[in-house]
Scaffold this motif. Structure first.
Motif, PDB file in Angstrom:
ATOM      1  N   GLU A  33       0.869  -1.173   0.000  1.00 43.77           N
ATOM      2  CA  GLU A  33       0.000   0.000   0.000  1.00 43.77           C
ATOM      3  C   GLU A  33       0.905   1.221   0.000  1.00 43.77           C
ATOM      4  OE1 GLU A  33      -3.971   0.281   2.228  1.00 43.77           O
ATOM      5  OE2 GLU A  33      -2.524   1.299   3.532  1.00 43.77           O
ATOM      6  N   ASN A  34       0.822   2.010  -1.074  1.00 38.97           N
ATOM      7  CA  ASN A  34       1.684   3.185  -1.247  1.00 38.97           C
ATOM      8  C   ASN A  34       3.169   2.816  -1.169  1.00 38.97           C
ATOM      9  OD1 ASN A  34      -0.624   4.824  -1.402  1.00 38.97           O
ATOM     10  ND2 ASN A  34      -0.666   5.068   0.819  1.00 38.97           N
ATOM     11  N   GLU A  94      -7.066  -4.745   1.400  1.00 31.03           N
ATOM     12  CA  GLU A  94      -7.406  -3.342   1.159  1.00 31.03           C
ATOM     13  C   GLU A  94      -8.674  -3.218   0.315  1.00 31.03           C
ATOM     14  OE1 GLU A  94      -4.925  -2.061  -2.675  1.00 31.03           O
ATOM     15  OE2 GLU A  94      -3.665  -2.586  -0.975  1.00 31.03           O
ATOM     16  N   SER A 101      -9.204  -1.568  -2.297  1.00 35.92           N
ATOM     17  CA  SER A 101      -8.984  -1.450  -3.742  1.00 35.92           C
ATOM     18  C   SER A 101      -9.064  -2.792  -4.462  1.00 35.92           C
ATOM     19  CB  SER A 101      -7.633  -0.788  -4.021  1.00 35.92           C
ATOM     20  OG  SER A 101      -6.594  -1.643  -3.598  1.00 35.92           O
TER      21      SER A 101
END
Length: 130
Positions: free
Chosen positions: A69-70, A80, A82
């Motif tokens: 994540e990022n 997540e 997404s």
């Protein structure tokens, strides 16, 4: 009357000892069967599952997902948001055998090459049946 009482008590004591011995023998037999199973079984202890479509891992030891994540690796009980629409139950995953370390994502490049993502919704054909 005294003799009958003594006979009944003697039989009860004898039957109790016999049943206790039987229970102990059964416990020994069960233990032997368990060790036989583990020695002869093809069971493989797997700590991580790899999800090629998500490039994520599931750690069975702590029941947590590992994903990026990022640009950072995150550990979470759930994936997540997404990953909308991706079904973990129906999705493709691979058992990572033999790795018991703490950071399976160090081998991500190897896993991506070995287990490429497949985003098609078509059923997989068996190559051997062609």
């Amino acid at each position: 009357m005294k003799n009958i009482t003594k006979l009944i008590l003697g039989l009860l004591v004898f039957s109790f000892n016999y049943s206790q011995a039987q229970v102990e023998l059964d416990a020994v037999n069960i233990q032997a069967k368990k060790s036989e199973k583990t020695e002869n079984s093809s069971f493989v202890d797997v700590r991580y599952y790899y999800y090629p479509n998500l490039q994520a891992y599931f750690d069975t030891k702590v029941a947590m997902y590992l994903y990026q994540e990022n640009g950072e690796w995150v550990e979470s009980e759930k994936l997540e948001p997404s990953t909308r629409g991706y079904s973990i139950k129906n999705g493709q995953y691979v058992m990572i055998e033999g790795y018991t370390g703490e950071e399976p994502y160090e081998m991500l490049a190897e896993h991506k090459a070995k287990y490429p993502a497949d985003y098609s919704s078509r059923p997989k054909r068996d190559v051997a049946s062609n």
